[in-house]
Scaffold this active site. Structure first.
Site, PDB file in Angstrom:
ATOM      1  N   GLU A   1     -47.557 -23.834  22.757  1.00 36.76           N
ATOM      2  CA  GLU A   1     -47.006 -22.946  21.734  1.00 36.76           C
ATOM      3  C   GLU A   1     -47.039 -23.684  20.397  1.00 36.76           C
ATOM      4  OE1 GLU A   1     -42.827 -21.771  22.076  1.00 36.76           O
ATOM      5  OE2 GLU A   1     -43.357 -19.878  21.113  1.00 36.76           O
TER       6      GLU A   1
ATOM      7  N   PHE B   1     -33.866 -19.776  15.728  1.00 37.90           N
ATOM      8  CA  PHE B   1     -33.890 -19.738  14.256  1.00 37.90           C
ATOM      9  C   PHE B   1     -34.742 -18.604  13.702  1.00 37.90           C
ATOM     10  CE2 PHE B   1     -37.998 -21.780  14.784  1.00 37.90           C
ATOM     11  CZ  PHE B   1     -38.725 -21.282  13.710  1.00 37.90           C
TER      12      PHE B   1
ATOM     13  N   SER C   1     -36.736 -21.751  22.972  1.00 34.61           N
ATOM     14  CA  SER C   1     -37.941 -22.351  23.557  1.00 34.61           C
ATOM     15  C   SER C   1     -37.821 -22.413  25.083  1.00 34.61           C
ATOM     16  CB  SER C   1     -38.122 -23.758  22.990  1.00 34.61           C
ATOM     17  OG  SER C   1     -36.993 -24.537  23.329  1.00 34.61           O
TER      18      SER C   1
ATOM     19  N   CYS D   1     -42.042 -14.887  18.663  1.00 34.25           N
ATOM     20  CA  CYS D   1     -42.418 -15.072  20.069  1.00 34.25           C
ATOM     21  C   CYS D   1     -43.452 -14.037  20.485  1.00 34.25           C
ATOM     22  CB  CYS D   1     -41.198 -14.982  20.964  1.00 34.25           C
ATOM     23  SG  CYS D   1     -40.505 -13.332  21.003  1.00 34.25           S
TER      24      CYS D   1
ATOM     25  N   GLU E   1     -28.383 -23.558  14.579  1.00 39.00           N
ATOM     26  CA  GLU E   1     -27.781 -24.352  13.506  1.00 39.00           C
ATOM     27  C   GLU E   1     -28.659 -24.341  12.257  1.00 39.00           C
ATOM     28  OE1 GLU E   1     -29.153 -25.173  16.310  1.00 39.00           O
ATOM     29  OE2 GLU E   1     -29.486 -27.328  16.551  1.00 39.00           O
TER      30      GLU E   1
ATOM     31  N   LYS F   1     -23.391 -18.493  19.691  1.00 40.44           N
ATOM     32  CA  LYS F   1     -23.794 -19.795  19.122  1.00 40.44           C
ATOM     33  C   LYS F   1     -25.142 -19.563  18.444  1.00 40.44           C
ATOM     34  CE  LYS F   1     -26.077 -23.092  19.406  1.00 40.44           C
ATOM     35  NZ  LYS F   1     -27.054 -23.432  18.329  1.00 40.44           N
TER      36      LYS F   1
HETATM   37  P1  NAD Z   1     -34.762 -23.820  20.447  1.00 41.98           P
HETATM   38  O1  NAD Z   1     -34.957 -23.712  21.911  1.00 41.98           O
HETATM   39  O2  NAD Z   1     -34.985 -25.134  19.800  1.00 41.98           O
HETATM   40  O3  NAD Z   1     -33.258 -23.397  20.064  1.00 41.98           O
HETATM   41  C1  NAD Z   1     -32.703 -22.200  20.529  1.00 41.98           C
HETATM   42  C2  NAD Z   1     -31.198 -22.389  20.646  1.00 41.98           C
HETATM   43  O4  NAD Z   1     -30.914 -23.394  21.598  1.00 41.98           O
HETATM   44  C3  NAD Z   1     -30.550 -22.815  19.345  1.00 41.98           C
HETATM   45  O5  NAD Z   1     -29.337 -22.126  19.188  1.00 41.98           O
HETATM   46  C4  NAD Z   1     -30.333 -24.305  19.534  1.00 41.98           C
HETATM   47  O6  NAD Z   1     -29.200 -24.793  18.853  1.00 41.98           O
HETATM   48  C5  NAD Z   1     -30.128 -24.427  21.023  1.00 41.98           C
HETATM   49  N1  NAD Z   1     -30.618 -25.700  21.560  1.00 41.98           N
HETATM   50  C6  NAD Z   1     -31.636 -26.472  21.076  1.00 41.98           C
HETATM   51  N2  NAD Z   1     -31.832 -27.533  21.859  1.00 41.98           N
HETATM   52  C7  NAD Z   1     -30.939 -27.459  22.874  1.00 41.98           C
HETATM   53  C8  NAD Z   1     -30.666 -28.249  24.017  1.00 41.98           C
HETATM   54  N3  NAD Z   1     -31.356 -29.360  24.263  1.00 41.98           N
HETATM   55  N4  NAD Z   1     -29.695 -27.848  24.855  1.00 41.98           N
HETATM   56  C9  NAD Z   1     -29.006 -26.725  24.616  1.00 41.98           C
HETATM   57  N5  NAD Z   1     -29.220 -25.919  23.544  1.00 41.98           N
HETATM   58  C10 NAD Z   1     -30.172 -26.276  22.688  1.00 41.98           C
HETATM   59  O7  NAD Z   1     -35.658 -22.682  19.781  1.00 41.98           O
HETATM   60  P2  NAD Z   1     -35.903 -22.402  18.245  1.00 41.98           P
HETATM   61  O8  NAD Z   1     -36.764 -23.481  17.690  1.00 41.98           O
HETATM   62  O9  NAD Z   1     -34.628 -22.097  17.556  1.00 41.98           O
HETATM   63  O10 NAD Z   1     -36.737 -21.028  18.323  1.00 41.98           O
HETATM   64  C11 NAD Z   1     -38.119 -20.983  18.540  1.00 41.98           C
HETATM   65  C12 NAD Z   1     -38.409 -20.766  20.007  1.00 41.98           C
HETATM   66  O11 NAD Z   1     -37.762 -19.593  20.468  1.00 41.98           O
HETATM   67  C13 NAD Z   1     -39.896 -20.536  20.264  1.00 41.98           C
HETATM   68  O12 NAD Z   1     -40.249 -21.222  21.422  1.00 41.98           O
HETATM   69  C14 NAD Z   1     -39.994 -19.037  20.448  1.00 41.98           C
HETATM   70  O13 NAD Z   1     -41.083 -18.614  21.223  1.00 41.98           O
HETATM   71  C15 NAD Z   1     -38.698 -18.765  21.142  1.00 41.98           C
HETATM   72  N6  NAD Z   1     -38.308 -17.365  21.015  1.00 41.98           N
HETATM   73  C16 NAD Z   1     -38.441 -16.586  22.110  1.00 41.98           C
HETATM   74  C17 NAD Z   1     -38.118 -15.244  22.044  1.00 41.98           C
HETATM   75  C18 NAD Z   1     -38.276 -14.361  23.249  1.00 41.98           C
HETATM   76  O14 NAD Z   1     -37.851 -13.226  23.192  1.00 41.98           O
HETATM   77  N7  NAD Z   1     -38.884 -14.816  24.331  1.00 41.98           N
HETATM   78  C19 NAD Z   1     -37.637 -14.708  20.844  1.00 41.98           C
HETATM   79  C20 NAD Z   1     -37.487 -15.542  19.743  1.00 41.98           C
HETATM   80  C21 NAD Z   1     -37.833 -16.884  19.840  1.00 41.98           C
END
Ligand code: NAD
Length: 505
Positions: A396, A172, A249, A304, A199, A196
């Site tokens: 985090e 997001f 994450s 991140c 959401e 994808k």
């Molecule tokens: P998230 O892991 O909740 O969601 C990321 C994606 O995974 C979304 O599209 C979501 O719909 C999907 N998703 C969520 N739960 C899922 C599941 N159980 N199974 C399969 N898919 C699932 O992350 P977020 O809250 O959208 O973003 C924040 C996180 O992203 C933080 O931890 C941040 O550090 C990380 N991030 C990392 C980087 C990097 O380059 N390392 C960059 C940006 C964000």
């Protein structure tokens, strides 16, 4: 091929040009160049504008059958797209770049409204997305394979071939930039893509899809399936999908990496972070204070690459005071946007409450911050006297919170930093080249900064962390990205019988 359900016309530009609340079109699936409703999944969720905590739009979640439809549409489109010369494929990105520049304010306001970051931050995100597009434009100049006469009359050459259908799953916090970490290399590499988006922020990529269409991307080369876990798992399982790029994450990155790998797919999954800054007494006061504050408060700490822990080596009280004074001047709503949701707000303030109960000092408290618009706010927060066992030190937080840990020397700072499981970013503030070199040589992080609080490797350098911040080999951007989304074909050939024969003749 599975038929695509009935479509509607383009959703068109977003009208917002200020922070004032504006609604936008329902997010649906983009398959074969058309917006379509999910085939069977009927769940509809609100997309909130975090500044107001009100729905800016709805998103209709797709399901397994929509992934199947998108993958089949993409496979068909990939056949023709992969035959376009790479230069012609890159020309689509040239035109996208022009369209993004022309519409930069619209795109930035859309990012700002659906994500919450302030306009200047949203614009910086779109600009970084454009930089990624520019890298894609340069690929015809970089992606020439190798050719060598390996024995008399026998030549070997290497060419980069597309994988076919590939997929990306994005978080997001950067609705337009993170998809653009993946799309330029994957598309110029000759693949068709199923995206994808998160959401929580599905709207910016809708506009991106329409701009790519306007830029001449053939229908079906980019497809979007909206939704959550079900869609991601279907992408991991679908036999036509050959590679998955994921950013999010750590917990989900690990799960996606495991599931995609189990099916023999290529996977590169970037996870969460717990970034440390090491500040030593000889650090430049002004530069360090400005940088540290920008790092932990920028995008409300939802990056991140954001600073999370400051390791204060020796007596750096003068620097900590300057950091606090500067952070205290930040204006909520103008300089600092809201966090993504009420749940995020509760989680972040919960970390601060727990640290206080455990004996840490809250030297700047953002728990009571709010704005007249409503929404989900946390002001800049500095927690001093943090010890390594506290959750604020280990987990985090993903909010504008800086945890300060006092350490006697550099070795102790490195020991604490390297005991955390993540390895995304790390920075040191010093005017000593020797100290900088020692930290850069020993710190467990993939992206390191010297007097830089957000050490994002700019194009053409690759973005990617280490340890629990990245599952899979390599970086998602830069040349590694091109290697990830393509496979090498090695061709060995000869055109005449050679007299001095060897085993290859
Ligand atoms: P998230 O892991 O909740 O969601 C990321 C994606 O995974 C979304 O599209 C979501 O719909 C999907 N998703 C969520 N739960 C899922 C599941 N159980 N199974 C399969 N898919 C699932 O992350 P977020 O809250 O959208 O973003 C924040 C996180 O992203 C933080 O931890 C941040 O550090 C990380 N991030 C990392 C980087 C990097 O380059 N390392 C960059 C940006 C964000």
């Amino acid at each position: 091929m599975t038929a695509v359900s009935p479509s509607s016309t383009l959703v068109g530009p977003f009208s917002g040009r200020s922070d004032d609340f504006v609604t936008y079109a329902t997010a649906r699936n983009w398959i074969g160049g058309l917006w379509c409703d999910p085939k069977s999944n009927k769940s509809i969720h609100d997309v909130l504008n975090p500044r107001f905590g009100k729905a800016i739009a709805q998103v209709k979640h797709g399901g397994t059958d929509d992934v199947d439809s998108a993958a089949n549409t993409a496979a068909k489109a990939a056949l023709e797209w992969s035959r376009w010369p790479i230069r012609d494929r890159a020309h689509v990105l040239y035109r996208l770049r022009e369209l993004m520049l022309k519409n930069i304010d619209e795109l930035s306001w859309l990012v700002s409204h659906e994500n919450g970051k302030v306009f200047a931050e949203a614009k910086a995100e779109v600009e970084k997305g454009i930089e990624c597009v520019e890298f894609g434009c340069s690929l015809p100049n970089l992606a020439a394979g190798n050719h060598l006469e390996v024995s008399r009359g026998v030549a070997c050459e290497v060419a980069y071939a597309p994988l076919g259908v590939v997929a990306g799953v994005t978080p997001f916090n950067f609705p337009i930039m993170v998809p653009l970490w993946m799309l330029p290399q994957a598309l110029v590499g000759g693949n068709a893509f199923v995206l994808k988006p998160s959401e929580r922020v599905p709207l910016s990529t809708m506009r991106l899809a329409e701009l790519l269409k306007d830029a001449g991307l053939p229908a079906g080369v980019l497809n979007i399936v909206q939704g959550g876990k079900e869609v991601v798992e279907a992408l991991c399982d679908h036999p036509l999908v050959k590679a998955i790029g994921f950013v999010g994450s750590t917990k989900v990155a690990k799960a996606v990496y495991g599931r995609a790998s189990m099916h023999g797919k290529r996977a590169l999954c970037l996870g969460g972070a717990k970034n440390h800054l090491i500040v030593v007494p000889d650090a430049d006061l002004e530069m360090t204070a400005e940088n540290v504050v920008a790092s932990f408060t920028g995008c409300a700490g939802q990056r991140c690459m954001a600073a999370s822990v400051l390791l204060a080596v020796g007596d750096v009280d003068h620097i900590l005071k300057a950091v606090r004074d500067r952070a205290a001047k930040i204006q909520i709503g103008k300089d600092l946007g809201p966090v993504t949701s009420q749940a995020a707000r509760d989680r972040i303030t919960g970390f601060i409450d727990a640290a206080e109960k455990q004996g840490a000092r809250i030297v700047l408290d953002g728990r009571k911050s709010s704005a007249t618009s409503g929404g989900f706010w946390v002001g800049p927060t500095i927690v001093d006297g943090v010890t390594p066992d506290m959750p604020v030190a280990r987990e985090e937080i993903f909010g504008p919170v800086l945890s300060v840990m006092r350490v006697p020397n550099l070795d102790k700072a490195l020991e604490i930093e390297n005991s955390n499981p993540y390895g995304n970013a790390s920075s040191v503030y010093t005017s000593s080249g020797d100290i900088a070199r020692r930290v850069m040589a020993h710190v467990e992080a993939g992206m390191c900064g010297v007097n830089i609080g957000v050490p994002v490797p700019r194009e053409p350098f690759g973005f990617g962390g280490w340890n629990d911040s990245c599952f899979g080999a390599g970086n998602i951007t830069g040349w590694d990205g091109y290697r990830f989304w393509t496979r090498q074909r090695k061709i060995t050939s000869k055109w005449a019988l050679q007299r001095d024969q060897n085993w290859m003749s």
